[in-house]
Design a protein around this motif. Sequence first.
Motif, PDB file in Angstrom:
ATOM      1  N   CYS A 138       0.817  -1.215   0.000  1.00 30.13           N
ATOM      2  CA  CYS A 138       0.000   0.000   0.000  1.00 30.13           C
ATOM      3  C   CYS A 138       0.845   1.257   0.000  1.00 30.13           C
ATOM      4  CB  CYS A 138      -0.941   0.003   1.204  1.00 30.13           C
ATOM      5  SG  CYS A 138      -2.078  -1.373   1.227  1.00 30.13           S
ATOM      6  N   GLU A 139       2.102   1.115  -0.501  1.00 32.32           N
ATOM      7  CA  GLU A 139       2.999   2.258  -0.424  1.00 32.32           C
ATOM      8  C   GLU A 139       2.583   3.389  -1.368  1.00 32.32           C
ATOM      9  OE1 GLU A 139       6.882   1.193  -1.588  1.00 32.32           O
ATOM     10  OE2 GLU A 139       6.303   0.439  -3.552  1.00 32.32           O
TER      11      GLU A 139
ATOM     12  N   LYS B 124      -4.405  -6.089  -1.192  1.00 28.33           N
ATOM     13  CA  LYS B 124      -4.488  -6.741   0.104  1.00 28.33           C
ATOM     14  C   LYS B 124      -5.738  -6.313   0.856  1.00 28.33           C
ATOM     15  CE  LYS B 124      -1.099  -7.759   3.675  1.00 28.33           C
ATOM     16  NZ  LYS B 124       0.269  -7.459   4.102  1.00 28.33           N
ATOM     17  N   SER B 125      -6.003  -5.046   0.803  1.00 24.11           N
ATOM     18  CA  SER B 125      -7.178  -4.517   1.469  1.00 24.11           C
ATOM     19  C   SER B 125      -8.446  -5.114   0.861  1.00 24.11           C
ATOM     20  CB  SER B 125      -7.201  -2.987   1.353  1.00 24.11           C
ATOM     21  OG  SER B 125      -8.336  -2.459   2.007  1.00 24.11           O
ATOM     22  N   CYS B 126      -8.444  -5.257  -0.457  1.00 32.61           N
ATOM     23  CA  CYS B 126      -9.597  -5.855  -1.144  1.00 32.61           C
ATOM     24  C   CYS B 126      -9.788  -7.303  -0.713  1.00 32.61           C
ATOM     25  CB  CYS B 126      -9.416  -5.792  -2.653  1.00 32.61           C
ATOM     26  SG  CYS B 126      -9.433  -4.112  -3.313  1.00 32.61           S
TER      27      CYS B 126
ATOM     28  N   PRO C 144      -7.902  -4.172  -7.790  1.00 34.19           N
ATOM     29  CA  PRO C 144      -8.425  -2.827  -7.509  1.00 34.19           C
ATOM     30  C   PRO C 144      -8.493  -1.932  -8.737  1.00 34.19           C
ATOM     31  CG  PRO C 144      -6.613  -3.378  -6.019  1.00 34.19           C
ATOM     32  CD  PRO C 144      -6.729  -4.503  -6.984  1.00 34.19           C
ATOM     33  N   ILE C 145      -7.492  -2.019  -9.586  1.00 34.27           N
ATOM     34  CA  ILE C 145      -7.502  -1.177 -10.791  1.00 34.27           C
ATOM     35  C   ILE C 145      -8.644  -1.587 -11.702  1.00 34.27           C
ATOM     36  CG2 ILE C 145      -6.185  -0.544 -12.840  1.00 34.27           C
ATOM     37  CD1 ILE C 145      -3.635  -1.043 -11.100  1.00 34.27           C
ATOM     38  N   LYS C 146      -8.742  -2.909 -11.912  1.00 34.70           N
ATOM     39  CA  LYS C 146      -9.802  -3.408 -12.782  1.00 34.70           C
ATOM     40  C   LYS C 146     -11.186  -3.089 -12.237  1.00 34.70           C
ATOM     41  CE  LYS C 146      -7.103  -7.343 -14.514  1.00 34.70           C
ATOM     42  NZ  LYS C 146      -6.941  -8.803 -14.443  1.00 34.70           N
TER      43      LYS C 146
END
Length: 324
Positions: free
Chosen positions: A7-8, A51-53, A41-43
């Motif tokens: 998540c940087e 990771k959060s997803c 996440p992008i898609k």
Amino acid sequence: MGRSPCCEKVGLKKGPWTPEEDQKLLAYIEKHGHGSWRALPIKAGLQRCGKSCRLRWTNYLRPDIKRGKFNLQEEHTIIQLHALLGNRWSAIATHLPKRTDNEIKNYWNTHLKKRLAKMGIDPVTHKPKSDTLGSQSKSAASLSHMAQWESARLEAEARLARESKFRSVSTSLHHHNSLSLGSTSSSSSSCSSSATPLDHDVLQAWTFSGVGLIDDNHSTICHNMESEEVEWKCLFGKPRQMDNFTSLVISVDSSNVGTVSSDAGDELDIVGFTGMLLDNSSDNAEERSSCAEEDEESKRYWDSILNLVNSDSPSDTPQLPPLF
DNA sequence: AAGATGACCAACCGCACACGT
DNA sequence: CACGTGTGCGGTTGGTCATCT
């Protein structure tokens, strides 16, 4: 390997998920599956890290999650499995199919751990806290069992690892091959058949040296301290209904050994705890006779655990699937 | 009524491991 | 074999709400 945090990247959102984000994630996974979490996440049009997803999905959005209060049966299962497995939340969660490891972990930390502590039981070792005092002779005897325990533990570790790998390949067997303590087909194992049930020695080895919730003699007790569920039960072997108990005193002095008394004046046979609390290396004939009875009781006890862990009736109730 | 405290739990963090190259 | 990447796991944090003083 100096791996960079997932998540940087600046601009990625953290913290609580909004309903809109949930909807996006849900819709994407329903349509495409999660695929690569990093790419998801992008898609899916989310400003989140993969990771959060993944966490949001596995702990909250997954459709097969049962939310809400844990029932007594689930609590018992968690305590039993924690006694066997320790903080292996994912392994425990495989035996509560609709619960997540995170939820179980939270429930343990906020409820069950405190309850055991209130009962005077160390939530880490599942032994009475007083056992740490005056148990030197016992601990000496314990040393001779450590190798047995360690052997069983390592065997289980190896099998857990193997089955973890297996699960990733075969989800259809997910709930029937996840937990492993006993037999194994490993070349390093003394047991050869994966279908062989766990035997008494292995289980005893597991519960020895502080791993077990219960000791050699059956008396595992759980108390739901919450006012709406003033119900006591022995977890194994000797179910008892103990309404209206408000506290529990474990008697450890020699004159009152073997009992658990409530402030209502009732008493429970709790030879199990006393087996741990006292040095039982007696050469007294009467006591040997008593030990023989306890052995028999112990055998019945382990049978009850074996029945539990070898049960293969999948259902909403957290019956334990076969372990071995 | 307001601040302090505690309980609960979703989410994050960092590590370890599996796997592909 | 070394390295990079993806994922899973367990520990911990921090926000929110309830209860207490």
